[in-house]
Enzyme design. Structure first.
Site, PDB file in Angstrom:
ATOM      1  N   CYS A 255       0.803  -1.280   0.001  1.00 51.39           N
ATOM      2  CA  CYS A 255      -0.192   0.052   0.044  1.00 51.39           C
ATOM      3  C   CYS A 255       0.737   1.442  -0.089  1.00 51.39           C
ATOM      4  CB  CYS A 255      -0.863  -0.090   1.295  1.00 51.39           C
ATOM      5  SG  CYS A 255      -1.894  -1.423   1.514  1.00 51.39           S
TER       6      CYS A 255
ATOM      7  N   ARG B 177       5.666  -0.036  -5.241  1.00 45.25           N
ATOM      8  CA  ARG B 177       5.270  -0.736  -3.770  1.00 45.25           C
ATOM      9  C   ARG B 177       4.204  -2.133  -4.113  1.00 45.25           C
ATOM     10  NH1 ARG B 177       6.790   2.406   0.529  1.00 45.25           N
ATOM     11  NH2 ARG B 177       4.899   1.661   1.811  1.00 45.25           N
TER      12      ARG B 177
ATOM     13  N   TRP C  45      -2.886  -2.806  -1.386  1.00 43.23           N
ATOM     14  CA  TRP C  45      -2.472  -4.180  -1.642  1.00 43.23           C
ATOM     15  C   TRP C  45      -3.339  -4.961  -0.652  1.00 43.23           C
ATOM     16  CZ3 TRP C  45       0.435  -8.157   0.869  1.00 43.23           C
ATOM     17  CH2 TRP C  45       1.093  -9.021  -0.173  1.00 43.23           C
TER      18      TRP C  45
ATOM     19  N   ASN D  67      -1.927   2.289   5.844  1.00 40.92           N
ATOM     20  CA  ASN D  67      -1.216   0.925   5.544  1.00 40.92           C
ATOM     21  C   ASN D  67      -0.970   0.265   6.559  1.00 40.92           C
ATOM     22  OD1 ASN D  67      -0.869   2.257   2.939  1.00 40.92           O
ATOM     23  ND2 ASN D  67       1.043   2.855   3.417  1.00 40.92           N
ATOM     24  N   GLY D  68      -0.748  -0.918   6.569  1.00 48.75           N
ATOM     25  CA  GLY D  68      -0.613  -1.772   7.647  1.00 48.75           C
ATOM     26  C   GLY D  68      -1.729  -2.847   7.902  1.00 48.75           C
TER      27      GLY D  68
ATOM     28  N   GLU E  79      19.423 -16.438  -5.939  1.00 50.44           N
ATOM     29  CA  GLU E  79      18.984 -15.488  -6.361  1.00 50.44           C
ATOM     30  C   GLU E  79      18.459 -15.533  -7.850  1.00 50.44           C
ATOM     31  OE1 GLU E  79      17.935 -12.790  -5.097  1.00 50.44           O
ATOM     32  OE2 GLU E  79      18.184 -11.362  -6.606  1.00 50.44           O
TER      33      GLU E  79
ATOM     34  N   LYS F  52      14.832 -14.388  -9.282  1.00 54.36           N
ATOM     35  CA  LYS F  52      14.986 -13.284 -10.371  1.00 54.36           C
ATOM     36  C   LYS F  52      13.750 -14.022 -11.214  1.00 54.36           C
ATOM     37  CE  LYS F  52      15.271 -10.254  -8.971  1.00 54.36           C
ATOM     38  NZ  LYS F  52      15.953 -10.525  -7.556  1.00 54.36           N
TER      39      LYS F  52
ATOM     40  N   GLU G 198       9.995 -14.900 -10.080  1.00 54.23           N
ATOM     41  CA  GLU G 198       9.119 -13.537  -9.367  1.00 54.23           C
ATOM     42  C   GLU G 198       8.535 -12.903 -10.543  1.00 54.23           C
ATOM     43  OE1 GLU G 198      10.932 -10.982  -6.536  1.00 54.23           O
ATOM     44  OE2 GLU G 198      12.888 -10.883  -7.596  1.00 54.23           O
TER      45      GLU G 198
ATOM     46  N   HIS H 231      19.292 -36.183  -4.902  1.00 58.36           N
ATOM     47  CA  HIS H 231      18.669 -36.902  -3.789  1.00 58.36           C
ATOM     48  C   HIS H 231      17.103 -36.646  -3.815  1.00 58.36           C
ATOM     49  CE1 HIS H 231      22.386 -37.821  -1.505  1.00 58.36           C
ATOM     50  NE2 HIS H 231      22.572 -36.875  -2.001  1.00 58.36           N
TER      51      HIS H 231
ATOM     52  N   LYS I  83       6.750  -4.153  -3.136  1.00 58.95           N
ATOM     53  CA  LYS I  83       7.979  -3.849  -3.060  1.00 58.95           C
ATOM     54  C   LYS I  83       8.726  -3.858  -1.661  1.00 58.95           C
ATOM     55  CE  LYS I  83      12.117  -2.267  -4.501  1.00 58.95           C
ATOM     56  NZ  LYS I  83      13.038  -3.210  -5.197  1.00 58.95           N
TER      57      LYS I  83
HETATM   58  O1  M6R Z   1      13.302  -4.441   1.353  1.00 58.41           O
HETATM   59  P1  M6R Z   1      13.857  -5.648   1.768  1.00 58.41           P
HETATM   60  O2  M6R Z   1      15.285  -5.696   1.228  1.00 58.41           O
HETATM   61  O3  M6R Z   1      13.802  -5.937   3.278  1.00 58.41           O
HETATM   62  O4  M6R Z   1      13.010  -6.766   1.016  1.00 58.41           O
HETATM   63  C1  M6R Z   1      13.246  -8.229   1.056  1.00 58.41           C
HETATM   64  C2  M6R Z   1      12.410  -8.993   0.210  1.00 58.41           C
HETATM   65  O5  M6R Z   1      11.168  -8.707   0.277  1.00 58.41           O
HETATM   66  C3  M6R Z   1      12.830  -8.667  -1.349  1.00 58.41           C
HETATM   67  O6  M6R Z   1      14.287  -8.988  -1.527  1.00 58.41           O
HETATM   68  C4  M6R Z   1      12.304  -9.653  -2.313  1.00 58.41           C
HETATM   69  O7  M6R Z   1      12.455 -10.827  -2.268  1.00 58.41           O
HETATM   70  C5  M6R Z   1      12.526  -9.007  -3.658  1.00 58.41           C
HETATM   71  N1  M6R Z   1      11.104  -9.380  -4.357  1.00 58.41           N
HETATM   72  C6  M6R Z   1      13.393  -9.745  -4.409  1.00 58.41           C
HETATM   73  O8  M6R Z   1      13.703  -9.318  -5.812  1.00 58.41           O
END
Ligand code: M6R
Length: 608
Positions: A2, A27, A75, A101-102, A481, A485, A488, A504, A603
């Site tokens: 949000c 966000r 959101w 928000n929250g 990672e 990438k 997501e 395994h 985000k």
């Molecule tokens: O703002 P932060 O670094 O704490 O966020 C952590 C994760 O939410 C963030 O890295 C998330 O996994 C991203 N979507 C990765 O691209």
């Protein structure tokens, strides 16, 4: 997650609210809404889906007159993403408008009480409770009503509030959810994040937990939870407005990938002085560094992945034992912490709810905490005992790239600092590491320039069902990672495996043509990973290998090879990740996905 914007001033509010909300789109959200005071009433407009729908509905805000307003991108947490559940929410006679928000954790209990008192609800949200509760307490003094509500609600909130009978003010309140105030020339603003106000001002103030701000066209006053006035300081935001714009790139993600050489340089250079590592802000004495018994890294998502890489670096270089924890697990498992353990919390946003809670948990146990954070003034930056900033600038794309790269650099610098102080590396070795660090930006640039080749390759996999990422040691951390990438943003299922672990169980998923990405940058492990490549190829996999220049032997085992320039064994992650980021990006573009705003993601994850 949000976004909130609020404005009061000389200009028409609605276009400013829409513009601010657009800056917060990164966000993540599924509906949007604004409320303005039109001179007589509070008027709200809400729409499911993209902000574009709301903009069209209001003719870019032009059809909503008024000089004061609040806006929101939602959101969904409580209640489906519908028009009805979108914010702002109102009290019954629509004289109080609220954006939030929250999560209000005790909303069910409060809702029941309000229902018993005859209040009627329009939505399934927790937020609507706040609107009715404000109504219940409001006797003509907004501040009094707000503080009473703050004492009643549990959970996290950033709130923007307008009262129709006091339309000269916007109120802002926060607890555990970020909110800032911007002091403009022609009016004042509130927002969840700095990019939303940058067009109008660079003077911002970060509202702290349990504080209230009251904004009018000319004045901004702050109060504590008891309604007593407090003084606050403003910060001048130095970064450029363009840093939060796409600047000709098709997506923020691509732009941010291209910013990585600069990010790495900016994070490195202030800490390299006369061929020594100087991390002034760290504020740890040599004695304190020598006393560290263990490092515990706690983070989420990609930040966690940099922690997995860092474990190999701190342990290998500085010989300090390292534990890496997912923040969401750490906080609830009653972890055993040694009192001399340094707890490092890594976060781009500095607002991730689980990471923030983990930080508080570590502090409550008396451990020294260090935040590696990108957003200046964020909650983690403010609450950690020590902060080391990654100078990546604003990261807008939901999928992190440049902040990830900057976090790696922060770890390398810390590891080198700790190693020097603890005597686990010589001056000569340090000089060699620093030379390698300084070369990283141009090496990253070289890899980025190779993007067309990766794009062509990626186009062949837009219809892939499953992709596997394998590697050993640090290469396993890169694979984690690389896999995130891809999945997501492209929604293709992928998994990362320690290369030796695949057989395994997971190897049973390999079929004819399954893509396996193998990262092979650790010379002492070349042969081992090559054996794993052979195992999957024998079962029909198509293998893309990422390896060091010169390791041409791999061409006998892999189908497609991407070479990265030579660097130190600890720093290979900074280079190997570039082709994997590009691969994920181009697969998603090829599939026509919304790369910067992938579905279901936010985000900044400010809820548990
Ligand atoms: O703002 P932060 O670094 O704490 O966020 C952590 C994760 O939410 C963030 O890295 C998330 O996994 C991203 N979507 C990765 O691209």
């Amino acid at each position: 997650m949000c976004g909130i914007v609020g404005y009061v001033g000389k200009s028409q509010a609605a276009p400013i609210l829409l513009d601010g909300l657009a800056k917060l789109e990164y966000r993540g959200y599924d509906s949007a809404g604004i409320a303005v005071y039109d001179g007589e009433h509070l008027v709200g407009k809400k729409a499911m889906g993209r902000l574009k729908v709301l903009s069209e509905m209001t003719h870019d805000g032009a059809s909503m007159p008024g000089y004061v307003g609040i806006g929101h991108t939602r959101w969904a947490t409580h209640g489906a993403p519908t028009d009805n559940n979108a914010h702002p929410h109102f009290n019954e006679d629509e004289t109080i408008a609220v954006v939030h928000n929250g999560i209000i954790e005790n909303y069910l209990k409060l809702k029941k009480k309000l229902l018993d008192k005859g209040y009627r609800f329009q939505s399934d949200t927790d937020t609507e409770v706040v609107a009715h509760l404000l109504d219940y307490y409001y006797k003509g003094d907004p501040l009094e009503a707000i503080t009473k509500v703050m004492h009643r609600v549990d959970g996290s909130y950033a709130l923007g509030i307008i009262f129709a009978d006091q339309p000269q003010y916007v109120y802002a309140v926060r607890k555990d959810s970020p909110l800032i105030v911007g002091k403009g020339q022609d009016g004042n603003l509130i927002a969840s994040d700095v990019p939303a106000v940058l067009k109008y001002t660079r003077d911002v103030c970060f509202i702290e937990n349990q504080e209230i701000a009251r904004l009018s066209e000319r004045e901004i006053d702050f109060f504590n939870v008891d309604g007593e006035p407090i003084e606050k300081e403003y910060k001048t935001i130095e970064w450029d407005v363009n840093a939060a714009e796409k600047g000709g790139y098709e997506h923020f993600m691509l732009k941010e990938m291209y910013e990585q050489p600069k990010t790495v340089r900016d994070t490195l250079s202030p800490r390299l002085k006369d061929n020594q590592i100087e991390i002034e802000e760290l504020g740890l004495t040599d004695e304190e560094i020598r006393a560290i018994s263990r490092i515990r890294i706690v983070a989420c998502g990609s930040a966690y992945h940099t922690g997995v890489t860092a474990k190999y670096v701190y342990e290998g270089m500085a010989r300090i034992p390292v534990e890496v924890d997912l923040a969401s697990e750490f906080r609830y498992r009653n972890p055993i912490l040694d009192e001399k353990e340094l707890v490092i919390i890594i976060s781009q946003s500095g607002e991730t709810a689980d990471s923030l809670a983990a930080l508080r948990e570590a502090k409550a146990r008396g451990n020294m905490t260090l935040g590696i954070v990108n957003v200046v003034g964020s909650s983690i930056a403010r609450e950690a005992d020590k902060v080391m900033y990654t100078w990546a600038g604003p990261e807008i794309a939901v999928a992190t790239t440049k902040a990830y790269s900057a976090q790696l650099i922060a770890h390398y610098l810390l590891a080198l600092k700790f190693s020097t102080v603890r005597g686990t590396i010589t001056e000569e070795e340090l000089a060699g590491y620093i030379t390698d660090l300084k070369r990283l930006p141009e090496q990253i640039e070289l890899l980025l320039n190779n993007k067309e080749r990766i794009q062509r390759f990626a186009n062949r996999y837009v219809s892939a069902k499953d992709v596997f990422f394998i590697g050993r040691g640090i290469d396993y951390a890169i694979s984690l990672e690389g896999s995130l990438k891809l999945k997501e943003i492209s929604y293709i299922h992928s998994e990362a495996y320690a290369a030796g672990e695949l057989k395994h169980g997971t190897i049973s998923l390999i079929e004819d043509g399954t893509l396996v990405s193998a990262v092979v940058t650790q010379e002492d492990l070349y042969k081992k990973t090559i054996s794993n490549i052979v195992e999957v190829r024998t079962r029909g996999a198509f293998v893309m290998a990422v390896t060091n220049e010169g390791n041409t032997e791999i061409e006998k085992a892999a189908d497609y090879v991407i070479y990265i320039p030579q660097t130190n064994k600890y720093f290979t992650n900074s280079l190997a990740i570039i082709p994997l980021q590009l691969f994920g990006y181009y697969v998603a573009v090829g599939k026509g996905c919304d790369v910067d705003k992938p579905r279901n993601l936010a985000k900044s994850v400010t809820v548990e």
